[in-house]
Design an enzyme around this catalytic site. Structure first.
Site, PDB file in Angstrom:
ATOM      1  N   GLY A 110       1.012  -1.365   0.257  1.00 34.29           N
ATOM      2  CA  GLY A 110       0.088  -0.136   0.133  1.00 34.29           C
ATOM      3  C   GLY A 110       1.345   1.227   0.000  1.00 34.29           C
ATOM      4  O   GLY A 110       1.913   0.977   0.493  1.00 34.29           O
ATOM      5  N   GLY A 188      -6.525  -7.668  -8.882  1.00 33.87           N
ATOM      6  CA  GLY A 188      -5.344  -7.581  -9.232  1.00 33.87           C
ATOM      7  C   GLY A 188      -4.453  -8.911  -8.147  1.00 33.87           C
ATOM      8  O   GLY A 188      -5.580  -9.448  -8.354  1.00 33.87           O
ATOM      9  N   ARG A 214     -10.006  -6.020 -16.420  1.00 32.78           N
ATOM     10  CA  ARG A 214      -8.170  -6.503 -16.490  1.00 32.78           C
ATOM     11  C   ARG A 214      -8.614  -7.846 -16.677  1.00 32.78           C
ATOM     12  O   ARG A 214      -8.548  -8.965 -16.140  1.00 32.78           O
ATOM     13  CB  ARG A 214      -8.383  -6.461 -15.041  1.00 32.78           C
ATOM     14  CG  ARG A 214      -8.111  -5.222 -14.602  1.00 32.78           C
ATOM     15  CD  ARG A 214      -7.483  -4.772 -12.848  1.00 32.78           C
ATOM     16  NE  ARG A 214      -6.180  -5.028 -13.402  1.00 32.78           N
ATOM     17  CZ  ARG A 214      -4.982  -4.789 -12.899  1.00 32.78           C
ATOM     18  NH1 ARG A 214      -5.336  -4.534 -11.680  1.00 32.78           N
ATOM     19  NH2 ARG A 214      -3.925  -4.660 -13.212  1.00 32.78           N
ATOM     20  N   ASP A 295      -9.076  -6.356   8.455  1.00 32.95           N
ATOM     21  CA  ASP A 295      -8.519  -6.729   8.641  1.00 32.95           C
ATOM     22  C   ASP A 295      -7.751  -5.136   9.527  1.00 32.95           C
ATOM     23  O   ASP A 295      -5.914  -4.963   9.548  1.00 32.95           O
ATOM     24  CB  ASP A 295      -7.404  -7.994   8.034  1.00 32.95           C
ATOM     25  CG  ASP A 295      -5.982  -7.427   7.721  1.00 32.95           C
ATOM     26  OD1 ASP A 295      -6.065  -7.505   9.839  1.00 32.95           O
ATOM     27  OD2 ASP A 295      -4.596  -7.180   7.381  1.00 32.95           O
ATOM     28  N   HIS A 319      -4.546  -5.458  11.491  1.00 29.39           N
ATOM     29  CA  HIS A 319      -3.652  -5.870  10.359  1.00 29.39           C
ATOM     30  C   HIS A 319      -2.417  -6.410   9.929  1.00 29.39           C
ATOM     31  O   HIS A 319      -1.781  -5.754  10.330  1.00 29.39           O
ATOM     32  CB  HIS A 319      -3.264  -4.286   9.776  1.00 29.39           C
ATOM     33  CG  HIS A 319      -3.228  -3.647   8.584  1.00 29.39           C
ATOM     34  ND1 HIS A 319      -3.120  -2.403   8.458  1.00 29.39           N
ATOM     35  CD2 HIS A 319      -2.543  -4.422   8.085  1.00 29.39           C
ATOM     36  CE1 HIS A 319      -2.235  -2.302   7.224  1.00 29.39           C
ATOM     37  NE2 HIS A 319      -2.298  -3.446   6.454  1.00 29.39           N
TER      38      HIS A 319
HETATM   39  O1  GLV Z   1      -1.113  -3.753   4.258  1.00 31.10           O
HETATM   40  C1  GLV Z   1       0.448  -3.430   3.658  1.00 31.10           C
HETATM   41  C2  GLV Z   1       0.872  -2.881   3.641  1.00 31.10           C
HETATM   42  O2  GLV Z   1       0.879  -2.481   2.214  1.00 31.10           O
HETATM   43  O3  GLV Z   1       1.899  -3.933   2.876  1.00 31.10           O
END
Ligand code: GLV
Length: 354
Positions: A110, A188, A214, A295, A319
């Site tokens: 991210g 993705g 896609r 999460d 997370h």
């Molecule tokens: O959320 C986790 C990342 O973006 O690697």
């Protein structure tokens, strides 16, 4: 708090020098590019940085985030920053770093914590860590989906606290994956990996939506492209896999939830910001949808008094989607290699196109 400058001695041995003695560097060492590592990252990445002999780096040697004031001080004059997703790399930080900064390497897939426009404007290159975490995130997403849909957290709680009276015909029942339609918002690599893992559960159909079809990815899992409305209407399980961008901020709101099936399970392992949590609370507490597994939340950590924590049909994890030793070490190594390649002016193994 242990914070160290690390470089190699002329004999190639690792040398750790407290920040106050940095001025003791000989001229050759002090000309190596300065890098700041904003968190204690897993060993594989550190080994790569140390063994490279290419940089002198200082690291915030803690599992907790570096205080912002400290971060702003530490990045001054750095050519590279290796960060994690809790550090906002914005105008203030880039100004604090100054004109030497060439590379920002984030140990995350991210990148919503990075001000991309600002980085682009300043010609700063950005590395990130896609692919190496795909398996781990997909695995956790499936685990969360099953834990939510089969009510595992509620069930273990009942078993432990005396709620398990006898075997009852409809107690703790929910819906199964067999013959279901699974929707993916944002197709993705991770969405494909989730679908591949869910297929053996006899899912009937995969559907997805994205900014555009896609086909190259969709063909791998025989997924059909639909509109966002259709995704909401048809999905028995809806997995959110899109990046957080200005376009996706709050995209999962009342408008979406109100179109979903009553038996639908909503799963988010992308970013909390894509969900309007007030609307999700309403949808879950009024039975508009059956359950949610999250999460990621907004903010993180989600305050323990948050209403979502009061709901039995909401499973919240802190997370951890990429939290396997192998994956976190691979992320750390990739982030280090991105950083070093960027500083050498070479293509990075995984560079974000700005
Ligand atoms: O959320 C986790 C990342 O973006 O690697």
């Amino acid at each position: 708090m242990l914070v160290m400058w690390c470089t190699r001695t002329a004999l190639g041995r690792l040398q750790r020098i407290a920040p106050c003695t940095v001025t003791g560097f000989n001229r050759a060492m002090s000309t190596l590019p300065k890098v700041y590592v904003t968190r204690k990252v897993p060993q594989d990445g550190l080994d790569i940085l140390r063994k490279s002999g290419q940089v002198q780096f200082e690291m915030w040697d803690s599992d907790d985030p570096v205080p912002r004031v400290e971060l702003l001080k530490k990045v001054k004059g750095c050519e590279g920053i290796l960060c994690v997703l809790t550090e906002k790399i914005d105008t203030q930080l880039l100004n604090a770093a100054g004109p030497n900064l060439k590379v920002v390497s984030t140990m995350s897939v991210g990148f919503d914590h990075l001000s991309l426009d600002e980085l682009k404007k300043r010609g700063i290159r950005v590395g990130y860590t896609p692919d190496v975490l795909t398996d781990s995130v997909a695995e956790l997403t499936v685990a969360l989906l099953l834990a939510t849909s089969r009510r595992l957290i509620e069930a273990t709680h009942e078993a432990k606290t005396g709620g398990w009276g006898t075997w009852r015909t409809l107690w703790l029942c929910d819906h199964e994956l067999a013959n279901s339609t699974v929707g993916i918002l944002g197709l993705g690599r991770i969405g494909v990996a989730i679908a591949e893992r869910l297929k053996p559960f006899k899912v009937k159909k995969f559907i997805y939506t994205d900014v555009a079809p896609r086909p190259e990815l969709a063909n791998m899992i025989e997924a059909e492209y639909v509109s966002l409305d259709e995704l909401a209407k048809q999905s028995d399980f809806l997995a959110i896999c899109c990046a957080l961008t200005p376009e996706t901020y709050g995209i999962c709101d009342w408008n979406l939830f109100s179109k979903m099936k009553k038996n639908a399970i909503f799963i988010n392992t992308s970013r909390g910001g894509v969900v309007n949590q007030e609307d999700l609370y309403e949808a879950l507490s009024t039975g508009l949808i059956a359950g949610a597994g999250l999460d990621v939340t907004n903010p993180e950590p989600l305050p323990t008094h948050h209403p979502l924590f009061t709901l039995k049909n909401c499973v919240i994890l802190p997370h951890i989607a990429s939290a396997s030793y192998t994956t976190r070490n691979s992320m750390s190594a990739l982030a280090a290699n991105n950083l070093l390649a960027g500083l050498r002016g070479e293509p990075m193994p995984k560079e974000l196109k700005l």
